[in-house]
Every structure is written in C-alpha cells, then in structure tokens.
Scaffold this motif. Structure first.
Motif, mmCIF file in Angstrom:
data_model
loop_
_atom_site.group_PDB
_atom_site.id
_atom_site.type_symbol
_atom_site.label_atom_id
_atom_site.label_comp_id
_atom_site.label_asym_id
_atom_site.label_seq_id
_atom_site.Cartn_x
_atom_site.Cartn_y
_atom_site.Cartn_z
ATOM 1 N N GLY A 44 26.534 44.454 32.853
ATOM 2 C CA GLY A 44 27.598 44.699 31.889
ATOM 3 C C GLY A 44 28.719 45.557 32.457
ATOM 4 N N GLU A 45 28.364 46.576 33.247
ATOM 5 C CA GLU A 45 29.377 47.434 33.862
ATOM 6 C C GLU A 45 30.224 46.641 34.848
ATOM 7 O OE1 GLU A 45 27.208 50.717 35.551
ATOM 8 O OE2 GLU A 45 27.346 51.867 33.693
ATOM 9 N N THR A 67 48.459 49.264 38.855
ATOM 10 C CA THR A 67 48.086 48.267 39.861
ATOM 11 C C THR A 67 46.729 48.573 40.489
ATOM 12 O OG1 THR A 67 49.222 49.450 41.635
ATOM 13 C CG2 THR A 67 50.499 47.809 40.401
ATOM 14 N N VAL A 68 46.091 49.650 40.036
ATOM 15 C CA VAL A 68 44.789 50.050 40.578
ATOM 16 C C VAL A 68 43.811 50.238 39.421
ATOM 17 C CG1 VAL A 68 43.535 51.846 41.823
ATOM 18 C CG2 VAL A 68 45.825 51.196 42.574
ATOM 19 N N ILE A 69 42.602 49.751 39.611
ATOM 20 C CA ILE A 69 41.533 49.917 38.622
ATOM 21 C C ILE A 69 40.390 50.651 39.301
ATOM 22 C CG2 ILE A 69 39.809 48.715 37.219
ATOM 23 C CD1 ILE A 69 41.852 46.409 37.017
ATOM 24 N N GLU A 70 39.939 51.724 38.684
ATOM 25 C CA GLU A 70 38.755 52.429 39.155
ATOM 26 C C GLU A 70 37.803 52.568 37.982
ATOM 27 O OE1 GLU A 70 40.202 55.160 42.871
ATOM 28 O OE2 GLU A 70 39.662 56.154 41.019
ATOM 29 N N GLN A 71 36.537 52.321 38.251
ATOM 30 C CA GLN A 71 35.540 52.412 37.192
ATOM 31 C C GLN A 71 34.262 53.014 37.753
ATOM 32 O OE1 GLN A 71 34.932 48.960 34.659
ATOM 33 N NE2 GLN A 71 32.725 49.268 34.807
ATOM 34 N N ASP A 111 36.382 41.832 34.429
ATOM 35 C CA ASP A 111 37.325 41.430 33.384
ATOM 36 C C ASP A 111 38.643 42.170 33.542
ATOM 37 O OD1 ASP A 111 35.473 39.674 32.311
ATOM 38 O OD2 ASP A 111 34.924 40.992 30.631
ATOM 39 N N ARG A 112 38.561 43.456 33.841
ATOM 40 C CA ARG A 112 39.784 44.244 34.036
ATOM 41 C C ARG A 112 40.552 43.769 35.266
ATOM 42 N NH1 ARG A 112 38.182 50.190 34.336
ATOM 43 N NH2 ARG A 112 40.426 50.507 34.281
ATOM 44 N N THR A 113 39.832 43.424 36.338
ATOM 45 C CA THR A 113 40.540 42.959 37.542
ATOM 46 C C THR A 113 41.204 41.610 37.306
ATOM 47 O OG1 THR A 113 38.682 41.800 38.632
ATOM 48 C CG2 THR A 113 38.894 44.179 39.039
ATOM 49 N N THR A 114 40.538 40.735 36.552
ATOM 50 C CA THR A 114 41.141 39.421 36.307
ATOM 51 C C THR A 114 42.286 39.506 35.309
ATOM 52 O OG1 THR A 114 39.407 38.865 34.705
ATOM 53 C CG2 THR A 114 39.111 38.070 36.954
ATOM 54 N N ALA A 130 34.557 40.985 49.242
ATOM 55 C CA ALA A 130 35.342 40.055 48.449
ATOM 56 C C ALA A 130 35.011 40.166 46.964
ATOM 57 C CB ALA A 130 35.106 38.621 48.918
ATOM 58 N N ARG A 131 36.048 40.161 46.132
ATOM 59 C CA ARG A 131 35.842 40.157 44.681
ATOM 60 C C ARG A 131 35.025 38.934 44.293
ATOM 61 N NH1 ARG A 131 40.582 39.765 40.074
ATOM 62 N NH2 ARG A 131 41.307 38.130 41.462
#
Length: 138
Positions: free
Chosen positions: A102-103, A3-7, A109-112, A57-58
């Motif tokens: 690009g990053e 449920t968490v994305i870190e990049q 893309d990962r969040t959506t 905000a995203r």
C-alpha cells in the motif's frame, strides 16, 4: 506542483534472527530523472554506518507489484497480501527487505500523477543534454 516526491516508508529487514527489525527508508522520485526511483536507508540502518541510496527503474516497482522482476542488483516481487520483497545485491552481500504494498502503491500513484507512465521521455531534454556533453568535449 512540486517536481520531487519523497515518501517515508517502513521497511522490515529479513535476517537470520526471528525478529525482523523495522528500519526507516525514504522513496524519492524527481521529474528531472523520470525513469528512476531512489530508495534511501539512513546511516544507523546500514552495516557501514553511512546513508545508502539505491537507484532503480520506476518500472521495476510497477511490475514488481504483480510479479517477480529484476535480474541485476535490485529485484522486486510480491509477497502475500500486502508486502513487497526488495532484494538489494552488492559485492558485500544481499539485503532483503519487506515493504507494505500500500505504501509503494501510494508512492507510485503520486509519481504517475506527476509523470504518467509511458510519457517519461517528455521530461528529458536530449538536445540540451547532448549540447552539454559536446560543450564539455571541446
């Protein structure tokens, strides 16, 4: 699925000096706060010598990929072929950084994939949150 994305991303600080030093940053998205994105800069990269985290905000990132957006503390705009400019405004001053489009696109893309745009409200439990507020008020 997490449920968490870190990049991690590479940011370039825009300064008066001709060299733009590269600084590490981390983009963070949590499904439990589906409308927000956080960008964290580690302590060595900040003037204060402490980790700094900006939450915004995203949708600001999404729109900022194609056009200038933001009127408050965080502003985003495209710059050239593969850069985004992020401006962070605080009472102490303004920090301007460039990140690779690009990053950010990969991150978005990962969040959506995790929470589609426009469906963020399905992740928020307003009844539970209201009950918590009311419990604390009594």
């Amino acid at each position: 699925m997490s449920t968490v994305i870190e990049q991690p991303v590479e940011a370039r600080l825009v300064a008066a000096a001709p060299r733009m030093p590269s600084i590490p940053a981390t983009l963070h998205y949590d499904r439990s706060d589906p409308f927000a994105v956080r960008m964290t800069f580690p302590a060595p990269a900040t003037l204060e010598g402490v980790e700094v985290c900006w939450t915004f905000a995203r949708e600001l990132f999404v729109t900022g990929m194609d056009e200038a957006v933001g009127h408050g503390d965080v502003r985003v705009r495209p710059y050239g072929y593969d850069r985004l400019v992020l401006e962070f405004h605080a009472p102490e001053g303004t920090a301007v950084v460039h990140v690779r489009t690009g990053e950010v696109r990969r991150f978005l893309d990962r969040t959506t994939d995790l929470v589609p745009l426009g469906l963020e409200h399905h992740q928020v439990d307003l009844d539970h949150d209201l009950a918590e507020l009311m419990r604390d008020a009594c």
